[in-house]
Design a protein around this motif. Structure first.
Motif, PDB file in Angstrom:
ATOM      1  N   LEU A 104       0.872  -1.179   0.000  1.00  0.00           N
ATOM      2  CA  LEU A 104       0.000   0.000   0.000  1.00  0.00           C
ATOM      3  C   LEU A 104       0.909   1.230   0.000  1.00  0.00           C
ATOM      4  CD1 LEU A 104      -2.544  -1.259   2.683  1.00  0.00           C
ATOM      5  CD2 LEU A 104      -3.004  -0.940   0.237  1.00  0.00           C
ATOM      6  N   LYS A 105       0.920   1.936  -1.115  1.00  0.00           N
ATOM      7  CA  LYS A 105       1.919   3.002  -1.267  1.00  0.00           C
ATOM      8  C   LYS A 105       1.357   4.393  -0.974  1.00  0.00           C
ATOM      9  CE  LYS A 105       4.861  -0.007  -3.196  1.00  0.00           C
ATOM     10  NZ  LYS A 105       6.067  -0.522  -2.700  1.00  0.00           N
ATOM     11  N   GLY A 106       0.133   4.438  -0.469  1.00  0.00           N
ATOM     12  CA  GLY A 106      -0.458   5.742  -0.167  1.00  0.00           C
ATOM     13  C   GLY A 106       0.202   6.438   1.017  1.00  0.00           C
ATOM     14  N   THR A 107       0.697   5.653   1.946  1.00  0.00           N
ATOM     15  CA  THR A 107       1.349   6.229   3.129  1.00  0.00           C
ATOM     16  C   THR A 107       2.771   6.636   2.741  1.00  0.00           C
ATOM     17  OG1 THR A 107       0.035   4.742   4.500  1.00  0.00           O
ATOM     18  CG2 THR A 107       1.932   5.797   5.543  1.00  0.00           C
ATOM     19  N   ASN A 108       3.072   7.931   2.875  1.00  0.00           N
ATOM     20  CA  ASN A 108       4.371   8.438   2.426  1.00  0.00           C
ATOM     21  C   ASN A 108       5.381   8.518   3.558  1.00  0.00           C
ATOM     22  OD1 ASN A 108       3.629   8.789  -0.229  1.00  0.00           O
ATOM     23  ND2 ASN A 108       2.851  10.869   0.105  1.00  0.00           N
ATOM     24  N   ILE A 109       6.652   8.551   3.169  1.00  0.00           N
ATOM     25  CA  ILE A 109       7.721   8.843   4.127  1.00  0.00           C
ATOM     26  C   ILE A 109       8.269  10.214   3.753  1.00  0.00           C
ATOM     27  CG2 ILE A 109       9.977   8.163   5.026  1.00  0.00           C
ATOM     28  CD1 ILE A 109       9.317   5.291   4.189  1.00  0.00           C
ATOM     29  N   GLY A 110       8.218  11.141   4.693  1.00  0.00           N
ATOM     30  CA  GLY A 110       8.742  12.477   4.421  1.00  0.00           C
ATOM     31  C   GLY A 110      10.085  12.652   5.089  1.00  0.00           C
ATOM     32  N   CYS A 111      10.057  12.843   6.400  1.00  0.00           N
ATOM     33  CA  CYS A 111      11.290  13.171   7.128  1.00  0.00           C
ATOM     34  C   CYS A 111      11.976  11.935   7.658  1.00  0.00           C
ATOM     35  CB  CYS A 111      10.948  14.081   8.298  1.00  0.00           C
ATOM     36  SG  CYS A 111       9.876  13.275   9.518  1.00  0.00           S
ATOM     37  N   ASP A 112      11.211  10.861   7.882  1.00  0.00           N
ATOM     38  CA  ASP A 112      11.735   9.650   8.502  1.00  0.00           C
ATOM     39  C   ASP A 112      12.280   9.918   9.905  1.00  0.00           C
ATOM     40  OD1 ASP A 112      12.214   6.988   8.692  1.00  0.00           O
ATOM     41  OD2 ASP A 112      14.011   6.967   7.444  1.00  0.00           O
ATOM     42  N   GLY A 158       1.347  18.241  14.177  1.00  0.00           N
ATOM     43  CA  GLY A 158       2.319  17.195  13.849  1.00  0.00           C
ATOM     44  C   GLY A 158       2.423  16.910  12.359  1.00  0.00           C
ATOM     45  N   ASN A 159       1.776  17.714  11.541  1.00  0.00           N
ATOM     46  CA  ASN A 159       1.804  17.475  10.094  1.00  0.00           C
ATOM     47  C   ASN A 159       2.295  18.719   9.363  1.00  0.00           C
ATOM     48  OD1 ASN A 159      -0.342  15.636  11.322  1.00  0.00           O
ATOM     49  ND2 ASN A 159      -0.062  14.759   9.281  1.00  0.00           N
ATOM     50  N   LEU A 160       3.335  18.534   8.570  1.00  0.00           N
ATOM     51  CA  LEU A 160       3.893  19.668   7.832  1.00  0.00           C
ATOM     52  C   LEU A 160       3.477  19.578   6.366  1.00  0.00           C
ATOM     53  CD1 LEU A 160       7.534  19.628   9.271  1.00  0.00           C
ATOM     54  CD2 LEU A 160       5.540  20.883  10.107  1.00  0.00           C
ATOM     55  N   CYS A 161       3.161  20.729   5.790  1.00  0.00           N
ATOM     56  CA  CYS A 161       2.884  20.797   4.356  1.00  0.00           C
ATOM     57  C   CYS A 161       3.979  21.658   3.746  1.00  0.00           C
ATOM     58  CB  CYS A 161       1.511  21.420   4.104  1.00  0.00           C
ATOM     59  SG  CYS A 161       1.208  21.690   2.349  1.00  0.00           S
ATOM     60  N   ARG A 162       4.822  21.014   2.946  1.00  0.00           N
ATOM     61  CA  ARG A 162       5.963  21.731   2.370  1.00  0.00           C
ATOM     62  C   ARG A 162       5.487  22.792   1.377  1.00  0.00           C
ATOM     63  NH1 ARG A 162       8.950  24.018   3.430  1.00  0.00           N
ATOM     64  NH2 ARG A 162      11.221  24.051   3.431  1.00  0.00           N
ATOM     65  N   CYS A 163       4.311  22.569   0.801  1.00  0.00           N
ATOM     66  CA  CYS A 163       3.750  23.575  -0.113  1.00  0.00           C
ATOM     67  C   CYS A 163       3.047  24.690   0.667  1.00  0.00           C
ATOM     68  CB  CYS A 163       2.749  22.953  -1.073  1.00  0.00           C
ATOM     69  SG  CYS A 163       3.401  21.613  -2.053  1.00  0.00           S
ATOM     70  N   THR A 164       3.020  24.560   1.962  1.00  0.00           N
ATOM     71  CA  THR A 164       2.446  25.540   2.897  1.00  0.00           C
ATOM     72  C   THR A 164       0.993  25.895   2.589  1.00  0.00           C
ATOM     73  OG1 THR A 164       3.203  27.501   1.723  1.00  0.00           O
ATOM     74  CG2 THR A 164       4.702  26.569   3.342  1.00  0.00           C
ATOM     75  N   GLY A 165       0.212  24.875   2.217  1.00  0.00           N
ATOM     76  CA  GLY A 165      -1.193  25.141   1.922  1.00  0.00           C
ATOM     77  C   GLY A 165      -2.082  25.033   3.141  1.00  0.00           C
TER      78      GLY A 165
END
Ligand SMILES: Cc1cc2nc3c(=O)[nH]c(=O)nc-3n(C[C@H](O)[C@H](O)[C@H](O)COP(=O)(O)OP(=O)(O)OC[C@H]3O[C@@H](n4cnc5c(N)ncnc54)[C@H](O)[C@@H]3O)c2cc1C
Ligand code: FES
Ligand code: FES
Lengths: 149, 274
Positions: free
Chosen positions: A28-36, A126-133
């Motif tokens: 299931l690839k919907g769950t992403n890894i951002g910062c690890d 606890g959730n970051l949006c790099r696109c700052t939306g």
């Protein structure tokens, strides 16, 4: 463990992280890894109904437990109200943070069904949006809750 | 990032946890919520040979009223503590400090026992335990003992726990009529405190626990003494950093931390009605 209602078993090393188990064993690839490193929330799933950062949980800790990922929210073709609200409010740009953001937002409304704008902002810290939306994300969560912003 | 390889054992009871610890000694590390230990293992700053998972010992997750204190099981997660009616009514300071820990995901997994046993001077929870004069119940192969929070934190990431011992319960005095304030200074939401302060005023008692003001969690004893002797918030807070050795790092110098301690304790004392 049960992922999105389906039993998944595999023999894995104890050091396997839950996020790797979900992506690689359960495909299931919907769950992403951002910062690890437990900061960004991109890997957020529900563990027994509560949001958790799956990069900071061992797969063995979820043994015999219930996991829900972004793929488990929609009912067939019908989107979950939170997914619908994110689409309506343009609450995503590149979309990388979105699965984690939606999972955290659903857990937030389970705990606070009619949050204020401040409670939404704090609940998603606890959730970051790099696109700052962030603005539209907050709007979407308020819309999904039925609260007026 | 993945941790170095280790063996994994799950303990279903505290007896089993203690017996696994006794068997494996220094090689073993307890895993509660994992929100301090797993990041350390991923960075390879910790590489235990055996991880003993106590996360599912449900008998250690509770909040109970027991006479003059609340008994809180070591495995109780932060989320439960920040929302628990008994905690909110009797020891609001603990709930307020817990609410400032990380973010909701962290608070769903992390436990009060893990936060105390980790002994991190940067953690919010020990400052509240110190201000509240909590005590900690420890169990090991030779039985149970109770340690005051003051004697529990012994050094940087070091506590009174022996390798074969388990922290089982935290006892917090019931102080429904106390006034209190939790002050945390950080740069971004979700961050750890650069400096923090737990302030408690109850009858004639004053408790002030500090975050990140020494190599271990500490109380501001000179300040507490001054309040007891009738000093104002303004006067007492001048003594907040007295006798302490705050660290100097990328976020703040020693001098700046001392300044923050004075400012935050003054605000905290004023918010608590001093
Ligand atoms: C992104 C992020 C942000 C955070 N922000 C903050 C913050 O702002 N403020 C803050 O205070 N904390 C913060 N934390 C830490 C959080 O509070 C942790 O939950 C807590 O420090 C450790 O609890 P745990 O149950 O996860 O312990 P674990 O990681 O499982 O264990 C920590 C240590 O304690 C030992 N241990 C655990 N339980 C016991 C026990 N019952 N008996 C004996 N030894 C035991 C373990 O062996 C280990 O050495 C943050 C963590 C993360 C990942
Ligand atoms: S990948 Fe888990 S928090 Fe960023
Ligand atoms: S939409 Fe790009 S990271 Fe949030």
């Amino acid at each position: 463990m049960t992922i999105n209602g389906t039993k998944v078993s595999a023999d894995v090393e104890p050091r396997t992280l839950l996020v790797h188990f979900i992506r690689e064993q359960a495909s299931l690839k919907g769950t992403n890894i951002g910062c690890d490193s437990s900061s960004c929330g991109a890997c957020t799933v529900h563990l027994n109904g509560e949001s958790a950062k799956s990069c900071t949980v061992l797969a063995v800790q979820a043994d015999e437990q219930e996991v829900t990922t972004i793929e488990g929210l929609a009912d067939g073709e019908t989107l979950h109200p939170m997914q619908e609200a994110f689409r309506d409010c343009h609450a995503l740009q590149c979309g990388y943070c979105t699965p984690g953001m939606v999972m955290a937002a659903v857990s937030l409304l389970d705990e606070i069904p009619a949050p204020t704008e401040l409670e939404v902002r704090e609940g998603l810290e606890g959730n970051l949006c790099r696109c700052t939306g962030y603005h539209n994300i907050v709007k979407a969560v308020l819309q999904a809750s039925g609260s007026k912003s | 990032m993945i941790p170095a390889a280790f063996d994994y054992q799950r303990a279903d009871s505290k007896e089993q946890a203690i017996s696994l610890l006794s068997e494996h000694g220094d090689e073993a590390k307890l895993l509660a919520g994992g929100h301090s230990l797993i990041p350390l293992m991923k960075y390879r700053l910790a590489a235990p040979g055996i991880v003993v998972d106590v996360g599912r010992i449900d008998e250690l997750s509770y909040v109970r009223e027991e006479g003059d204190h609340l008994a809180i099981g070591a495995l109780t997660c932060h989320r439960e503590i920040e929302t628990n009616e008994l905690v909110l009514a009797n020891t609001g300071l603990l709930a307020a400090a817990t609410k400032q820990v990380g973010d909701p995901q962290v608070r769903h997994r992390g436990t009060i026992g893990g936060a105390l046993a980790h002994g991190d001077p940067a953690s919010d929870i020990p400052s509240a335990a110190l201000a509240l004069r909590a005590s900690l119940v420890i169990e090991g192969p030779s039985g149970e003992r109770e340690v005051e929070a003051d004697d529990f934190f012994t050094g940087f990431l070091e506590t009174a726990l022996e390798p074969e011992e388990l922290l089982t319960e935290i006892r917090v005095p019931k102080l429904p009529n106390s006034t209190w304030s939790f002050q945390k200074f950080n740069r971004r939401a979700q961050d750890w405190a650069i400096v923090g302060a737990s302030v408690l005023i109850a009858d004639n008692q004053c408790g002030v626990g500090l975050v990140n003001m020494d190599s271990k969690p500490v109380r501001a004893t000179a300040l507490e003494e001054a309040i007891k002797n009738g000093a104002s918030a303004e006067e007492a807070s001048e003594l907040a950093a007295e006798g302490l050795e705050p660290p100097s790092d990328l976020n703040a110098s020693t001098e700046y931390r001392s300044h923050l301690a004075r400012v935050l304790t003054k605000r905290g004392l004023q918010e608590s009605g001093k």
